[in-house]
Motif scaffolding. Structure first.
Motif, mmCIF file in Angstrom:
data_model
loop_
_atom_site.group_PDB
_atom_site.id
_atom_site.type_symbol
_atom_site.label_atom_id
_atom_site.label_comp_id
_atom_site.label_asym_id
_atom_site.label_seq_id
_atom_site.Cartn_x
_atom_site.Cartn_y
_atom_site.Cartn_z
ATOM 1 N N SER A 99 0.879 -1.033 -0.101
ATOM 2 C CA SER A 99 -0.092 -0.029 -0.302
ATOM 3 C C SER A 99 0.938 1.294 -0.021
ATOM 4 O O SER A 99 0.583 2.233 -0.569
ATOM 5 C CB SER A 99 -0.960 -0.014 1.074
ATOM 6 O OG SER A 99 -1.628 0.976 1.414
ATOM 7 N N ARG B 49 1.057 4.135 -2.926
ATOM 8 C CA ARG B 49 0.557 5.251 -2.286
ATOM 9 C C ARG B 49 0.185 6.606 -3.520
ATOM 10 O O ARG B 49 1.072 6.537 -4.275
ATOM 11 C CB ARG B 49 1.063 5.718 -0.977
ATOM 12 C CG ARG B 49 2.257 6.350 -1.165
ATOM 13 C CD ARG B 49 3.179 6.679 0.093
ATOM 14 N NE ARG B 49 4.281 7.553 -0.341
ATOM 15 C CZ ARG B 49 5.346 7.096 -1.053
ATOM 16 N NH1 ARG B 49 5.505 6.033 -1.166
ATOM 17 N NH2 ARG B 49 6.254 7.929 -1.115
ATOM 18 N N PRO B 50 -0.545 7.505 -2.964
ATOM 19 C CA PRO B 50 -0.753 8.557 -3.988
ATOM 20 C C PRO B 50 0.615 9.551 -4.036
ATOM 21 O O PRO B 50 1.217 9.392 -2.886
ATOM 22 C CB PRO B 50 -1.821 9.389 -3.504
ATOM 23 C CG PRO B 50 -2.880 8.230 -2.709
ATOM 24 C CD PRO B 50 -1.680 7.264 -2.306
ATOM 25 N N THR C 139 1.430 12.008 -1.180
ATOM 26 C CA THR C 139 1.576 11.353 0.518
ATOM 27 C C THR C 139 3.130 11.045 0.719
ATOM 28 O O THR C 139 3.962 10.677 -0.137
ATOM 29 C CB THR C 139 0.740 10.122 0.424
ATOM 30 O OG1 THR C 139 0.997 9.160 -0.241
ATOM 31 C CG2 THR C 139 -0.634 10.635 0.447
ATOM 32 N N ASP D 273 -10.421 10.831 2.817
ATOM 33 C CA ASP D 273 -11.269 10.958 1.504
ATOM 34 C C ASP D 273 -11.385 9.569 0.893
ATOM 35 O O ASP D 273 -11.229 8.659 1.521
ATOM 36 C CB ASP D 273 -10.526 12.312 0.941
ATOM 37 C CG ASP D 273 -9.389 11.863 0.294
ATOM 38 O OD1 ASP D 273 -8.729 10.534 0.254
ATOM 39 O OD2 ASP D 273 -8.552 12.778 -0.098
ATOM 40 N N GLU D 274 -11.854 10.010 -0.391
ATOM 41 C CA GLU D 274 -12.377 8.713 -1.028
ATOM 42 C C GLU D 274 -11.014 7.998 -1.616
ATOM 43 O O GLU D 274 -11.177 6.952 -1.803
ATOM 44 C CB GLU D 274 -12.883 9.008 -2.389
ATOM 45 C CG GLU D 274 -12.589 10.119 -3.387
ATOM 46 C CD GLU D 274 -12.349 11.432 -3.076
ATOM 47 O OE1 GLU D 274 -11.546 12.330 -3.605
ATOM 48 O OE2 GLU D 274 -12.990 12.139 -1.954
ATOM 49 N N ARG D 275 -10.066 8.664 -1.627
ATOM 50 C CA ARG D 275 -8.469 7.963 -2.033
ATOM 51 C C ARG D 275 -7.973 7.375 -0.733
ATOM 52 O O ARG D 275 -7.009 6.529 -0.930
ATOM 53 C CB ARG D 275 -7.633 8.927 -2.667
ATOM 54 C CG ARG D 275 -8.156 9.496 -4.068
ATOM 55 C CD ARG D 275 -7.370 10.630 -4.300
ATOM 56 N NE ARG D 275 -7.221 11.749 -3.469
ATOM 57 C CZ ARG D 275 -5.862 12.578 -3.390
ATOM 58 N NH1 ARG D 275 -5.129 12.389 -4.128
ATOM 59 N NH2 ARG D 275 -6.053 13.585 -2.409
ATOM 60 N N ASN E 211 -1.174 8.690 3.624
ATOM 61 C CA ASN E 211 -2.246 7.538 2.897
ATOM 62 C C ASN E 211 -2.538 6.793 4.043
ATOM 63 O O ASN E 211 -1.939 6.711 5.319
ATOM 64 C CB ASN E 211 -1.181 6.900 2.030
ATOM 65 C CG ASN E 211 -1.666 5.737 1.463
ATOM 66 O OD1 ASN E 211 -2.947 5.700 0.810
ATOM 67 N ND2 ASN E 211 -0.890 4.587 1.519
#
Length: 178
Positions: free
Chosen positions: A60, A64-65, A68, A89-91, A147
């Motif tokens: 993960s 991660r985005p 982050t 949030d949704e992410r 994240n």
């Protein structure tokens, strides 16, 4: 603890650091910043019992985005009053923290297990010595950059004699783990 680490499978890859004066989680990381500089670091609060898929947690973090700088392990708690509750949030990115408040908004809790990118350590290195608590003084500075990964297995506080005894007597937990 040192004796255990010296005689176990961890002896070659776990370093033991003893603090004469406790520095807090953030203070300890700042104190070790030269040694861990440039490294991705896992920070784990030792007063929790955790059974999870650590490979999934690491995956993960690696996926991660890009905005982050850390991944926080979370879990669903039956006692939101006694935990730091997070809003995501949704992410799956933390945008709000509620540290042991009277009326928590939900039950998704901070598990106090993190994977930190080197930028976090650099930031800590620049902070004054009175920044000692990771949960209350560091995390709020990184809202929108955290994240999350949810541990759906076991996560329990074992920071008191009572909570440790309850965990040891819990028939649901794998007794070999304890």
């Amino acid at each position: 603890v040192k004796e255990f680490l010296d005689q176990s499978q961890y002896a070659d890859w776990v370093s033991f650091v003893e603090e004469e004066k406790l520095l807090g989680t953030a203070g300890t990381l700042r104190n070790l910043s030269e040694e861990i500089q440039g490294s991705t670091v896992m920070l784990v609060h030792a007063d929790n019992l955790c059974q999870c898929d650590f490979q999934s947690f690491l995956n993960s973090h690696s996926k991660r985005p890009s905005s982050t700088l850390m991944t926080m392990m979370t879990f669903r708690t039956d006692n939101p009053l006694g935990c730091g509750i997070v809003e995501i949030d949704e992410r799956g990115i933390v945008w709000k923290l509620h540290e042991k408040v009277d009326a928590p908004l939900g039950n998704l809790a901070n598990a106090a297990v993190y994977i930190l990118e080197p930028e976090i350590i650099l930031w800590l290195k620049q902070q004054p010595d009175n920044v000692t608590d990771f949960s209350t003084q560091v995390l709020p500075c990184f809202l929108g950059e955290i994240n999350t990964w949810e541990n759906t297995k076991v996560h329990r506080d074992i920071g008191t004699k009572e909570s440790l005894k309850a965990a040891q007597n819990d028939p649901v937990l794998n007794q070999d783990f304890l």
